[in-house]
Design an enzyme around this catalytic site. Structure first.
Site, PDB file in Angstrom:
ATOM      1  N   LYS A 184       0.841  -1.402  -0.145  1.00 40.18           N
ATOM      2  CA  LYS A 184       0.437   0.088   0.092  1.00 40.18           C
ATOM      3  C   LYS A 184       1.195   1.533   0.551  1.00 40.18           C
ATOM      4  O   LYS A 184       1.833   1.326   0.612  1.00 40.18           O
ATOM      5  CB  LYS A 184      -0.726   0.208   1.325  1.00 40.18           C
ATOM      6  CG  LYS A 184      -2.086  -0.902   1.569  1.00 40.18           C
ATOM      7  CD  LYS A 184      -3.045  -0.823   0.077  1.00 40.18           C
ATOM      8  CE  LYS A 184      -4.139  -2.325  -0.230  1.00 40.18           C
ATOM      9  NZ  LYS A 184      -4.518  -2.652   0.492  1.00 40.18           N
TER      10      LYS A 184
HETATM   11  C1  LIG Z   1      -5.409  -3.979   0.527  1.00 38.47           C
HETATM   12  C2  LIG Z   1      -6.798  -3.808   0.936  1.00 38.47           C
HETATM   13  C3  LIG Z   1      -7.775  -4.823   2.030  1.00 38.47           C
HETATM   14  C4  LIG Z   1      -7.787  -4.981   3.370  1.00 38.47           C
HETATM   15  O1  LIG Z   1      -5.804  -4.780   3.970  1.00 38.47           O
HETATM   16  P1  LIG Z   1      -5.379  -5.802   4.622  1.00 38.47           P
HETATM   17  O2  LIG Z   1      -4.686  -5.052   5.274  1.00 38.47           O
HETATM   18  O3  LIG Z   1      -4.667  -6.648   3.714  1.00 38.47           O
HETATM   19  O4  LIG Z   1      -6.022  -6.494   5.158  1.00 38.47           O
HETATM   20  C5  LIG Z   1      -9.637  -3.845   2.076  1.00 38.47           C
HETATM   21  N1  LIG Z   1      -9.999  -3.432   0.770  1.00 38.47           N
HETATM   22  C6  LIG Z   1      -9.292  -2.699  -0.217  1.00 38.47           C
HETATM   23  C7  LIG Z   1      -9.699  -2.135  -1.274  1.00 38.47           C
HETATM   24  C8  LIG Z   1      -7.961  -2.961  -0.324  1.00 38.47           C
HETATM   25  O5  LIG Z   1      -7.055  -3.002  -1.739  1.00 38.47           O
END
Ligand SMILES: *Cc1c(COP(=O)(O)O)cnc(C)c1O
Length: 377
Positions: A184
């Site tokens: 991210k």
């Molecule tokens: C990455 C993501 C999540 C979940 O996050 P994690 O930290 O991997 O549990 C939820 N929603 C979206 C749209 C994402 O891209």
């Protein structure tokens, strides 16, 4: 061939190492410690919200947000079908049912015009996902929610720093969640954050993420809670990332500019948009091959891989996945069906240079040409 350009790569070029070593030296490695508080405070400031609560990942952040808004068995929550699976799964964890809506053709976000038709007496709320870094069109969504008495949770997992009408994502709905996974825009390895201006939601989340323990009475549990806490080590990394948030975001935007310069003359590709009311932070720079079948899209990905360039396909729409496919008819989602089969994410990470992107773009054009001429033969 080795991967020369991965899709994602974390940049840990600030104070991450110093702060983590500080945690180790101090022995504050668990879910108490000064970095947690500092990170939460800094995140709330960044999003211009009253509260920010750190937790173990973006998925648990979604689960906590839904629980804090009272989602329970038998409820329905409206979400876009084109999203990462965690959005749907978190609804299911509450024994509620996700109800899917189709996407806008240009932003790929949930289409406000399709929401009202999906509202039933069981509908509790809406999750608006800011997909790939572009904010969802929040004003009409908030308006629908107000008229029907629904909550709105922003799934801003992919969009830290994005703006809607000059307001920060995270501050637009009733509550918002962020993911801090390694790919991210800013990361803590695994991690999540929840933002809200609502004191009662914030209190519920603080309670639920720490086993439900009464803040005024140790080992007294008035509700069933969870262990969804973030560690001080994660928060230490988060503090360092947050100090450089503008740099991380600026890198994505700059990469997107270079991709657009190199690819905008290519009529076979639809590129991401930035609406006049939006600041897109381009978490993953994407390309949609609007004349291609899914097989041809996959051939483009294989061709790029042979040149050392890693890509990934768009998410499958939720209504096509085994746990969810019997809920709604596939022909309700013509836009998502099309773009999810035609889209890819290109290498998107801080540190990609203009030359890297020029190279990736010219490889992409070459492969596109090969795949299209194969079809004509
Ligand atoms: C990455 C993501 C999540 C979940 O996050 P994690 O930290 O991997 O549990 C939820 N929603 C979206 C749209 C994402 O891209």
């Amino acid at each position: 061939m080795d991967i020369l350009y991965p899709v994602a790569l974390p940049a840990l070029n600030g104070n991450e190492k110093d702060y983590v070593l500080d945690c180790l030296d101090s022995t504050w490695i668990s879910s108490n410690g000064s970095y947690i508080h500092k990170f939460e405070q800094g995140f709330a400031e960044f999003c211009q919200t009253k509260h920010a609560m750190a937790c173990s990942n973006g998925t648990t952040a979604l689960h906590l947000a839904l629980l804090a808004h009272g989602v329970e068995e038998g409820d329905e929550v409206i979400i876009p079908t084109f999203t990462f699976v965690a959005t749907a799964n978190a609804v299911t964890y509450c024994k509620a049912t996700p109800v899917f809506v189709d996407s806008e053709p240009d932003t790929w976000n949930l289409c406000p015009q399709h929401i009202e038709a999906k509202i039933t007496p069981r509908t509790k709320g809406i999750i608006a996902v800011h997909l790939y870094g572009h904010p969802a069109d929040m004003d009409p969504i908030m308006d629908i929610a107000r008229r029907h008495g629904l909550f709105v949770i922003e799934d801003a997992a992919e969009a830290v720093g994005a703006q809607y009408k000059n307001r920060m994502v995270g501050s637009l709905g009733h509550t918002a969640i962020f993911s801090l996974f390694g790919n991210k825009i800013i990361t803590t390895g695994e991690g999540g954050m929840i933002t809200t201006n609502d004191d009662s939601v914030a209190n519920k989340i603080r309670l639920l993420k720490g086993q439900g323990m009464d803040p005024n009475r140790r080992y007294w549990y008035p509700v069933i809670g969870y262990n969804y806490r973030m560690t001080n080590i994660q928060a230490a990394i988060g503090c360092a990332q947050l100090e450089m948030a503008e740099w991380h975001i600026g890198q994505r935007i700059q990469s997107a500019r270079h991709y657009i310069e190199n690819l905008q003359d290519c009529t076979a590709i639809t590129l991401p948009v930035e609406k006049i009311w939006a600041k897109n932070v381009y978490w993953m720079f994407s390309a949609v091959f609007h004349e291609f079948t899914e097989e041809q899209r996959d051939e483009v990905m294989h061709g790029l891989r042979r040149m050392g360039i890693e890509t990934r396909p768009f998410f499958y729409p939720m209504h096509t996945l085994p746990p969810y496919k019997n809920l709604q008819a596939a022909d309700e989602f013509p836009v998502a069906n099309r773009i999810c089969a035609q889209g890819i994410n290109l290498p998107s990470y801080a540190g990609l240079t203009a030359n890297d992107i020029e190279h990736i773009s010219s490889c992409l054009k070459k492969v596109l040409y090969e795949v299209s001429s194969e079809e004509r033969r």
